[in-house]
Design an enzyme around this catalytic site. Structure first.
Site, mmCIF file in Angstrom:
data_model
loop_
_atom_site.group_PDB
_atom_site.id
_atom_site.type_symbol
_atom_site.label_atom_id
_atom_site.label_comp_id
_atom_site.label_asym_id
_atom_site.label_seq_id
_atom_site.Cartn_x
_atom_site.Cartn_y
_atom_site.Cartn_z
ATOM 1 N N ASN A 482 1.041 -1.139 -0.217
ATOM 2 C CA ASN A 482 0.212 -0.042 0.321
ATOM 3 C C ASN A 482 0.767 1.131 0.072
ATOM 4 O OD1 ASN A 482 -2.039 1.872 0.968
ATOM 5 N ND2 ASN A 482 -3.234 0.955 1.787
ATOM 6 N N ASP A 483 0.787 2.059 -1.059
ATOM 7 C CA ASP A 483 1.717 3.157 -1.762
ATOM 8 C C ASP A 483 1.880 4.162 -0.270
ATOM 9 O OD1 ASP A 483 4.200 1.544 -3.012
ATOM 10 O OD2 ASP A 483 2.884 2.365 -4.955
ATOM 11 N N CYS A 484 0.613 4.044 -0.449
ATOM 12 C CA CYS A 484 -0.235 5.164 0.739
ATOM 13 C C CYS A 484 0.038 4.748 2.108
ATOM 14 C CB CYS A 484 -2.162 5.606 0.020
ATOM 15 S SG CYS A 484 -1.405 5.876 -1.569
ATOM 16 N N GLN A 499 5.465 9.532 -0.390
ATOM 17 C CA GLN A 499 6.650 8.258 -0.042
ATOM 18 C C GLN A 499 8.076 8.801 0.072
ATOM 19 O OE1 GLN A 499 4.040 7.945 -3.334
ATOM 20 N NE2 GLN A 499 2.462 7.510 -2.195
#
Ligand code: BGC
Ligand code: NOJ
Length: 811
Positions: A482-484, A499
């Site tokens: 989950n890049d977020c 990020q």
């Protein structure tokens, strides 16, 4: 509501109105030359890298939308129209677009004139081929003027859209016969150019956009077309284009066709010039000669279709459910090829300028692609591994053209390394080719740091094992899948990257999800060690895995589901004590897939919680309750309005994790229900709500907290393609490549009577028939291989070329 229909016989989706809810696109090309082609012939071309080698321009946030492409203007009398309606938008008498595998055919009719536009990229060649056929059905002889038009991009798409002070002075073209050469920057450091050609001598041409479109004109109203025709302009700077004019007098009932092409040519450094300032055209002329007539065009198209038939013959089923068959046999596999090729670089949502190849993305894409062309998967694994850092961490992205890591994004996404094990493991299972592990692969693209691929996997494993936090769970770094979920980045200024702002590695924030991954792929690594004869290392790896598994069941367990993470302050993310974001889908899927909590009942409980708390009619949302305000300590996830993207959207990518997890527990009914809820062919009826293409998956469907619940975005380039293919082919239908052979272990709905499948595996062909006479969901009670009963579910690999008849009776 439908805007078209599936034509399974031809493996096409047939679109019957140009006014689709959004442009519905296709991908032409599958190795080096590509075109994104919409149902109205919008889109753009590039060679290998959509950022660094863009051939034609596209404006993403234009209004009206989708105006650039490979368009023909048809003029008869005073009426101007396009076969695909755009960009002039003259109402057509009939319209149809067939998106097939690697080709698109658009047909429009207006006042008795029919225009058929066929487009594809031939196998193993660097060009787009287009044929326009005009048929006169007016009943009288008529003159039809035809104008093809494309706008060149000055190669580097980022520079092209920003560095105007330079670029408006660099454009150069040459015209020779019926070919227009785009050679901007060829005079200096480039040794490549683009060539646009036609099979017929044109009656006019333009290469300057100002001349053809007009300074204040638009693609919807080109001055040359609406006025007195092409002007013979030569572009000097500004906007080089390729436009031509053909005045065709066509007798009643007759047709005329012209072939066109757009090619990419590279010349050797010492063969750049024919004479001073004049480019060497021999390679372009050879390309043009290859496709000089209809017969050559037809045979190249036939070869493309044969290529696809061959690719899809590796895995096909017949289940009696036409929606399932068309997803498995055609569209899901097609999308797997496209995601393999593009990673997350170029779609109608990915500009081709932002993201190159994703490390985790490309590793996951392998899972759905490796059976089709294992050799290309092999090459990809080695390319990806070459971007890995010596400590096992990884560049998050790399550029396809240079194959170098992308410095702007850097590393620190702590799930990345483990995906390399996942991708390589899938390759080993498919092929049994352990020699890949001996390949010497650089670290950080530095040849002097080359080590065998097995060493890369070892460092992937060790990176996670050596970066554990206070609860014994893996540290999350900048983010995990989950890049977020940016637990170590505290971004307060608009425009900062969520990020990459802040430290990439906090000492505390941990991910239960990576814990699940470590158990799943750590076991795979241990098995690989064992096969390599490294039994001590295997045992040690298993010990490390067991410790993380225990941590997941301890600090990672919330009572009814798996927690998501611990933040930088040691607070739980995704637990019952949280006001918002109490439960997340990712750890439930990954941990159960890894087998965690199977014996103790936690796995069952976690999946029940998913059903109770995350299910919606359009799919399973990523988390609940949605975050209603921005939370500095969580990052981008809380930046999205509730229901969108990672903030409680239906992330299609991890729905199949739940499918696999349910299958792991033997729940065939539920596994299929979850599968069908987001499968494009199953939701074609709600195309007006869903809006994106009904033949491919989208990354995200707006969740129940969103005003536009059910609306999809980011179609095509998503790990959903690979994971849904894995979930349906391996978890539900149960045809699983294993290191020692092919496993047959279906987990299907109780009312499914059975199915047949053809699977090519390591050179042999398996004709599989699964029977379910007693209506069970899982369990093979009898397995016959060539009529001989076999114990268990594993079929050892047959000799290449053999045809193996398999009957599996469930019960
Ligand atoms: C998106 C993510 C994506 C990331 C890539 C975010 O804005 O929500 O889905 O992975 O950007 O950098
Ligand atoms: C899309 C990205 O490409 C992928 O790498 C990521 O895992 C998901 N978004 C979730 O954030």
């Amino acid at each position: 509501m439908h805007f078209g229909f599936f034509d399974d016989k031809h493996r096409e989706y047939v679109i019957t109105t140009p006014r689709t809810p959004l442009p519905w696109i296709n991908y032409l090309g599958s190795e080096s030359f590509f075109m994104l082609c919409s149902n109205t012939a919008g889109g753009y071309c590039f060679y290998r890298d959509a950022r660094l080698r863009r051939l034609t321009r596209y404006r993403y946030n234009n209004s009206p939308l989708d105006q650039e492409g490979f368009h023909f203007y048809i003029k008869e009398g005073n009426t101007v129209w396009n076969p695909g309606w755009q960009p002039v938008q003259t109402e057509l008498d009939s319209y149809c677009c067939r998106h097939g595998l690697g080709y698109t055919v658009i047909e429009g009719r207006k006042d008795g004139v029919r225009a058929l536009q066929e487009m594809f990229v031939p196998v193993k060649d660097d060009c787009l081929l287009v044929r326009l056929t005009i048929s006169n059905e007016t009943g009288r002889e008529t003159r039809v003027s035809v104008f093809p038009y494309i706008e060149f991009c000055l190669w580097d798409a980022v520079d092209d859209s920003s560095n105007f002070q330079r670029n408006w002075s660099t454009g150069e073209v040459e015209v020779k016969g019926s070919a227009i050469y785009h050679k901007t920057e060829y005079r200096e450091r480039r040794n490549h150019y683009a060539v646009f050609w036609s099979s017929k001598e044109p009656d006019g041409f333009d290469t300057s956009r100002d001349a053809f479109i007009g300074v204040y004109g638009s693609p919807a109203r080109p001055e040359a077309v609406f006025g007195g025709g092409c002007t013979g302009s030569m572009a000097h700077g500004w906007q080089p284009v390729a436009a031509q004019q053909f005045d065709l007098d066509i007798a009643a009932g007759k047709s005329a066709s012209i072939l066109f092409g757009l090619g990419y040519i590279e010349n050797p450094q010492d063969k750049k010039w024919e004479s001073p300032g004049i480019i060497d055209k021999s390679r372009a002329e050879a390309m043009i000669a290859r496709y000089a007539d209809d017969a050559a065009f037809d045979s190249a198209l036939a070869a493309l279709k044969a290529d696809w038939a061959q690719l899809l013959s590796v895995f096909s089923i017949s289940s009696g459910n036409e929606k399932l068959d068309r997803m498995v046999n055609i569209w899901n596999q097609y999308q797997c090829m496209v995601t393999f090729n593009m990673s997350r670089s170029a779609s109608y949502f990915e500009s081709g300028m932002g993201r190159g190849m994703g490390f985790r993305d490309s590793c996951q894409d392998l899972l759905g692609f490796v059976h089709m062309i294992p050799e290309r998967a092999r090459e990809r694994i080695l390319d990806i591994a070459a971007t890995q850092f010596p400590d096992g961490s990884a560049y998050h992205q790399y550029q396809p053209l240079t194959k170098k890591g992308n410095l702007a994004v850097g590393s620190g996404f702590n799930d990345d390394p483990l995906w390399l094990i996942a991708g390589t493991d899938a390759y080993l299972r498919e092929t049994g080719d352990f020699s890949i592990l001996d390949e010497q692969v650089p670290f950080d693209n530095d040849e002097t740091l080359s080590r065998p691929l097995s060493e890369h996997l070892r460092r992937s494993f060790r990176f996670t094992a050596d970066h554990l936090g206070p609860h014994g769970l893996p540290l999350i770094g900048r983010a995990d899948w989950n890049d977020c979920l940016n637990l170590n980045c505290f971004s307060e200024q608009p425009g900062e990257s969520f990020q990459t702002t802040g430290p990439n590695e906090g000492p505390v924030a941990e991910s239960v999800f990576i814990g699940g991954m470590f158990v799943k792929y750590g076991k795979a690594w241990a098995e690989i060690c064992r096969r390599l004869g490294l039994s001590d290392e295997a045992a040690e790896a298993e010990k490390a895995v067991a410790a993380v598994e225990a941590a997941v069941l301890d600090a990672g367990w919330d009572g009814k589901w798996f927690r998501r993470a611990y933040d930088a302050f040691g607070n739980v993310v995704g637990g019952s004590e949280c006001q918002e974001g109490k439960i997340f889908i990712e750890p439930q899927g990954m941990c159960v897939m890894a087998g965690i909590g199977k014996a103790g009942g936690q796995a069952e409980a976690a999946l029940e919680s998913v059903k109770a708390l995350l299910d919606t009619k359009y799919g399973i949302v990523l988390q609940q309750p949605a975050y209603t305000r921005y939370r500095l300590e969580l990052g981008e996830i809380s930046s999205y309005p509730p229901g969108y993207k990672e903030n409680a959207g239906i992330f299609c990518h991890n729905n199949p994790w739940i499918v696999c997890a349910e299958a792991e527990l033997g729940h065939g009914d539920r596994a299929f229900e979850v599968y069908a809820r987001t499968a494009p062919a199953f939701i074609e009826d709600i195309s007006e709500i869903h809006r994106t293409e009904p033949y491919v998956y989208s990354q995200m469907i707006a969740g129940k907290d969103a005003a536009t619940f059910g609306e999809a975005k980011n179609s095509w380039l998503t790990g959903t393609a690979a994971w849904t293919f894995l979930s349906i082919s391996q978890a539900i239908l149960g045809i699983k490549p294993a290191l020692d052979g092919l496993l047959i272990d279906p987990c299907i709905p109780a009312d499914m009577k059975g199915f047949t499948a053809v699977r090519r595996f390591r050179g042999a062909t398996y004709r599989i028939s699964v029977e379910n006479p007693n209506g069970v969901q899982k369990g093979v009670k009898e397995l016959l291989v060539n009529g001989i009963p076999v114990e268990g579910c594993l079929i050892p690999p047959a000799d290449p070329g053999c045809i193996v008849k398999v009957v599996a009776v469930m019960g």
